[in-house]
Design an enzyme around this catalytic site. Structure first.
Site, PDB file in Angstrom:
ATOM      1  N   HIS A   1       0.858  -1.185   0.000  1.00  0.00           N
ATOM      2  CA  HIS A   1       0.000   0.000   0.000  1.00  0.00           C
ATOM      3  C   HIS A   1       0.895   1.237   0.000  1.00  0.00           C
ATOM      4  O   HIS A   1       1.866   1.315   0.751  1.00  0.00           O
ATOM      5  CB  HIS A   1      -0.889  -0.008   1.250  1.00  0.00           C
ATOM      6  CG  HIS A   1      -1.717   1.225   1.413  1.00  0.00           C
ATOM      7  ND1 HIS A   1      -1.434   2.205   2.350  1.00  0.00           N
ATOM      8  CD2 HIS A   1      -2.826   1.649   0.754  1.00  0.00           C
ATOM      9  CE1 HIS A   1      -2.335   3.160   2.267  1.00  0.00           C
ATOM     10  NE2 HIS A   1      -3.190   2.861   1.313  1.00  0.00           N
TER      11      HIS A   1
ATOM     12  N   HIS B   1       1.789  11.504  -2.702  1.00  0.00           N
ATOM     13  CA  HIS B   1       0.664  11.199  -1.830  1.00  0.00           C
ATOM     14  C   HIS B   1      -0.373  12.294  -1.866  1.00  0.00           C
ATOM     15  O   HIS B   1      -1.396  12.225  -1.170  1.00  0.00           O
ATOM     16  CB  HIS B   1       1.179  10.999  -0.397  1.00  0.00           C
ATOM     17  CG  HIS B   1       0.291  10.153   0.440  1.00  0.00           C
ATOM     18  ND1 HIS B   1      -0.521  10.669   1.426  1.00  0.00           N
ATOM     19  CD2 HIS B   1       0.061   8.825   0.435  1.00  0.00           C
ATOM     20  CE1 HIS B   1      -1.193   9.696   1.994  1.00  0.00           C
ATOM     21  NE2 HIS B   1      -0.872   8.567   1.424  1.00  0.00           N
TER      22      HIS B   1
END
Length: 590
Positions: A126, A171
């Site tokens: 992840h 991100h």
């Protein structure tokens, strides 16, 4: 000889010696040598066949036993020419305590790899590009390379615009230093098959314009070339097998059109299923108050901004990136109509659905049969960590495995018991990153019955685990690492992770003032779901005044344990194997 200074007045001295054979080792040696002082290759071959259950046509050959004897003599006595070809008791003890010659599980692929890809659990990462926490750590290609070399087969990339004509992996936060997409792709290409030849899946979360999607498609095509696997049609009744896809790279994301439709639907259905679905991926903090609990200095992108990031183009324009859509081998997305509709199986299509760890629990509680028998037997289910795991922690993976979810996405940047379980599961099947799901997760009874992990059922198998002794800490740790004034006081915690009825943890006695503790303690575990059980082992050093020190850990798939006396290597908190630290343990199934 180790010495410890006491009160600046006198010194305590402790001798570190080679471990002598424990009683179990002596008994096995005497049994197969019939009281003789040496064990021949023929006797060793018989031991392998009898004691470990590896006899028969597929068992060890005499040539293999001779090779093992020669290797022990070469390593222990440092000689190339052998005047004898047999083992003394000390040689035999050396063999049993060698993690290379006598490991607890095999290191070769041993499962059928010809079933459809959805029939396997897949080692999944992840936010694979992050170097640390989920809030402010930098992005890099190095964590991706490290994960692939550890056997991870699914990596995740978040794609964001950088200027008007460039793409970066990030991100989505202003304090996070991005990394160029091209660098990540090259890293994947260089490391994808270093550890395992089985397929690598890249899951993309893109926030791009059609123009940049076209650019990404070109970059991916140029980087991977013939390594890319294409689906010629969206219609697919059965996905190819890992064996057929060896050496291939697969792309999984939502088609561009679905990004548009999903965002348009959000505008019209704000009060419908938002509370059921959450966000995909659930990564960004949605309110400033939540963020301020973590840090008043961290900038963030709101949920609305995240949604705009994936639709910063004119929705009235026709689809402009057909080459991007053509790359998608595993289509992702969440259909309209809530969770029940999402779990419906289309007989002509295979897709990937992503749920957060909390939504998985709700799905299993509400639609357990749908998840197991109808969806995960054919389609792919990906589970990702909840958004509040800022420190890159993880969740217990068992609920996902018990539900048949193939992709339990884990943060590989940190460490902890949940990650140890994940690493343990994927030590199975030679560490290739694919583990075949048990048959009971693929079968449906005549009346539609499916596997229920909470059902009270009788034990299928009983595992006896005997913790014999340990060694190697004095080589991997400083003399004063555990105690300034004396050798360590070790104990072992051993137990099972798996179905709720199987979960337990036991503990040995503490052995004081020794680098080579001998416990000789046996524990019995009755297993209702041995196929998904993991053996947990942790070593700690007792401290009466402070928190006990960590002395190593491992996690092993019960289904692959080799019976008999085995050398069990231990790992540090991050899952890196120690050079010398190991336990001698005995495993028996009854």
């Amino acid at each position: 000889m180790g010495s410890y200074r006491m009160c600046l007045v006198f010194t305590r001295k402790f001798r570190v010696t080679e471990p002598d054979p424990v009683d179990d080792v002596r008994h096995v040696f005497q049994k197969y040598t019939e009281g003789d002082a040496h064990m021949s290759p023929e006797q060793l071959q018989k031991l392998i066949a009898d004691e470990t259950g590896e006899g028969g046509e597929g068992g060890s050959s005499l040539e293999e036993a001779e090779r093992i004897v020669d290797e022990v003599l070469r390593r222990k006595h440092h000689i190339a020419k052998f005047t004898r070809r047999n083992l003394t008791l000390e040689d035999f003890n050396y063999l049993l305590f060698s993690t290379e010659l006598n490991p607890p599980i095999g290191d070769k692929v041993n499962q059928n790899m010809d079933a459809p890809l959805s029939h396997y659990f897949i080692f999944t990462g992840h936010n694979s590009y992050l170097t640390g926490n989920q809030l402010s750590s930098n992005c890099s290609d190095l964590p991706i390379a490290d994960a692939l070399r550890r056997g991870v087969r699914v990596v995740e990339l978040d794609l964001w615009p950088r200027g008007n004509d460039d793409v970066c992996v990030n991100h989505g936060r202003t304090l996070t230093k991005p990394v160029k997409l091209g660098k990540c792709l090259e890293s994947i290409k260089a490391n994808a098959f270093a550890t395992s030849k089985y397929p690598v899946i890249i899951t993309l979360e893109d926030h791009l314009t059609p123009k940049l999607q076209s650019k990404v498609a070109k970059m991916i095509t140029q980087t991977f070339g013939d390594m890319l696997y294409y689906h010629e049609s969206e219609s697919c009744k059965e996905f190819p097998s890992p064996e057929e896809l060896k050496g291939k790279i697969l792309i999984s994301t939502k088609p561009p059109k679905e990004y548009l439709e999903a965002n348009d639907a959000k505008e019209k259905e704000k009060d419908s299923d938002e509370d059921v679905w959450g966000k995909e991926p659930e990564e960004l903090i949605s309110t400033r108050s939540e963020l301020e609990k973590v840090s008043t200095h961290i900038s963030y992108i709101s949920q609305d901004e995240e949604e705009r990031g994936s639709r910063d183009f004119d929705t009235s324009c026709p689809l402009q990136a057909p080459e991007y859509k053509r790359l998608i081998a595993i289509h992702a997305g969440k259909p309209k109509g809530g969770l029940r509709m999402a779990l419906k199986v289309d007989p002509n299509k295979i897709r990937r659905l992503s749920l957060s760890e909390q939504l998985l629990e709700k799905a299993v509680a509400s639609y357990g049969a749908d998840v197991i028998s109808r969806f995960t037997q054919k389609n792919f289910l990906r589970i990702y960590p909840k958004g509040t795991r800022f420190n890159s922690s993880n969740y217990k993976p068992q609920i996902g495995w018990m539900s048949g979810a193939q992709m339990i996405a884990f943060n590989m940047q940190g460490y902890g018991r949940a990650l140890w379980l994940m690493q343990g599961m994927f030590r199975a099947n030679g560490g290739c990153g694919y583990v075949k799901k048990p048959d009971f997760l693929m079968n449906v009874g005549p009346n539609g019955q499916v596997f229920d992990p909470n059902e009270n059922s009788s034990p299928k198998k009983t595992l006896k685990v005997k913790v014999l002794m340990g060694d190697g800490w004095h080589l991997d740790f400083k003399k004063t690492h555990f105690d300034l004034y004396s050798p360590p006081d070790f104990y072992v915690r051993v137990g099972i992770a798996g179905a709720p009825a199987d979960e337990t943890m036991e503990k040995t006695e503490v052995k004081y003032d020794t680098w080579t503790p001998i416990w000789n303690q046996e524990f019995t575990f009755k297993l209702t779901v041995p196929e998904l059980a993991l053996l947990r082992v942790e070593v700690h050093e007792y401290d009466s005044n402070e928190k006990d020190d960590f002395g190593g850990q491992t996690c092993l798939p019960v289904s692959e344990l080799r019976q008999g006396i085995r050398a069990v290597p231990l790992f540090n908190r991050k899952g890196v194997k120690y050079s010398c630290t190991r336990l001698l343990m005995r495993f028996d199934f009854v």
